[in-house]
Design an enzyme around this catalytic site. Structure first.
Site, PDB file in Angstrom:
ATOM      1  N   VAL A   1       0.839  -1.201   0.000  1.00 46.09           N
ATOM      2  CA  VAL A   1       0.000   0.000   0.000  1.00 46.09           C
ATOM      3  C   VAL A   1       0.870   1.245   0.000  1.00 46.09           C
ATOM      4  CG1 VAL A   1      -1.728   1.322   1.293  1.00 46.09           C
ATOM      5  CG2 VAL A   1      -1.970  -1.158   1.074  1.00 46.09           C
ATOM      6  N   CYS A   2       1.914   1.250   0.807  1.00 42.75           N
ATOM      7  CA  CYS A   2       2.792   2.419   0.881  1.00 42.75           C
ATOM      8  C   CYS A   2       3.514   2.664  -0.441  1.00 42.75           C
ATOM      9  CB  CYS A   2       3.795   2.256   2.014  1.00 42.75           C
ATOM     10  SG  CYS A   2       3.038   2.208   3.652  1.00 42.75           S
TER      11      CYS A   2
END
Length: 220
Positions: free
Chosen positions: A44-45
């Site tokens: 996600v990051c």
């Protein structure tokens, strides 16, 4: 320590992917978005850092500097940046803070004081609370705090929208209503008397309720 809106953003020195900085000095007279991540090479990051890189021109237009933080050393960030560019099409052009000793994460209340002094051996789950966005003004005061779970990617269009609101309301005695976007009507703040409002907004206002005075967005 829990940081709140209208508190001074803690100053610090740290190594970044663009060299060593002192945070307040680096911000200068700009606005700043500091957004944090629990671990390098997390999915996600990776999408977030790439999306933020793609929005660089939008933040530049708003005189806003962007800086990332991840609980890993700078050398790891540099390797991760290549993955970010490959996946998202944009290489981060903003500094990423190396926080391998957890000092900044603890300073900003994202990890407890007893979290230790090294990122070595820590998993993303150990750092799950390092998922915060801080918007900081040129006065170095915190203007916005948002915390996200690891499973939910952040919406940077919303960060831009809030930044527009913060900058507008810093210049004028107005507030922005629900779902406001640039160019839409705004609300005269209650602290402004009708007499002062008439001077500031000579075209008048619309008042569906006595406490709600709606005007066109100021353009200066």
């Amino acid at each position: 320590m829990t940081l709140q809106i209208n508190q001074m953003a803690p100053d610090f020195e740290a190594e970044t992917t663009m060299g060593r900085i002192r945070f307040h000095e680096w911000i200068g007279d700009a606005w700043c978005v500091l957004f944090s991540h629990p671990k390098d090479f997390t999915p996600v990051c990776t999408t977030e850092l790439g999306a933020m890189a793609g929005l660089g021109a939008e933040f530049d237009k708003r005189n806003c500097k962007v800086i990332g933080l991840s609980v890993d050393p700078v050398t790891s960030h540099e390797r991760w940046s290549k993955d970010i560019e490959e996946v998202m099409g944009f290489m981060p052009r903003y500094p990423m803070i190396g926080d391998s000793d957890l000092a900044v994460a603890k300073l900003y209340g994202m990890l407890p004081a007893n979290a230790g002094t090294t990122s070595e051996g820590r998993t993303p789950a150990d750092n799950a609370t390092v998922r915060t966005v801080f918007v900081i003004g040129p006065d170095k005061m915190i203007k916005l705090v948002l915390a996200y779970p690891m499973s939910t990617g952040r919406n940077f269009d919303e960060i831009l929208r809030v930044l527009d609101s913060l900058q507008l309301t810093a210049r004028h005695k107005v507030a922005t209503p629900v779902n406001w976007k640039q160019g839409e009507d705004v609300i005269i703040v209650p602290a402004v008397s009708d007499e002062e409002a008439r001077q500031r907004f000579p075209e008048g206002w619309r008042a569906p309720k006595p406490y709600m005075r709606i005007v066109k967005q100021p353009t200066t």
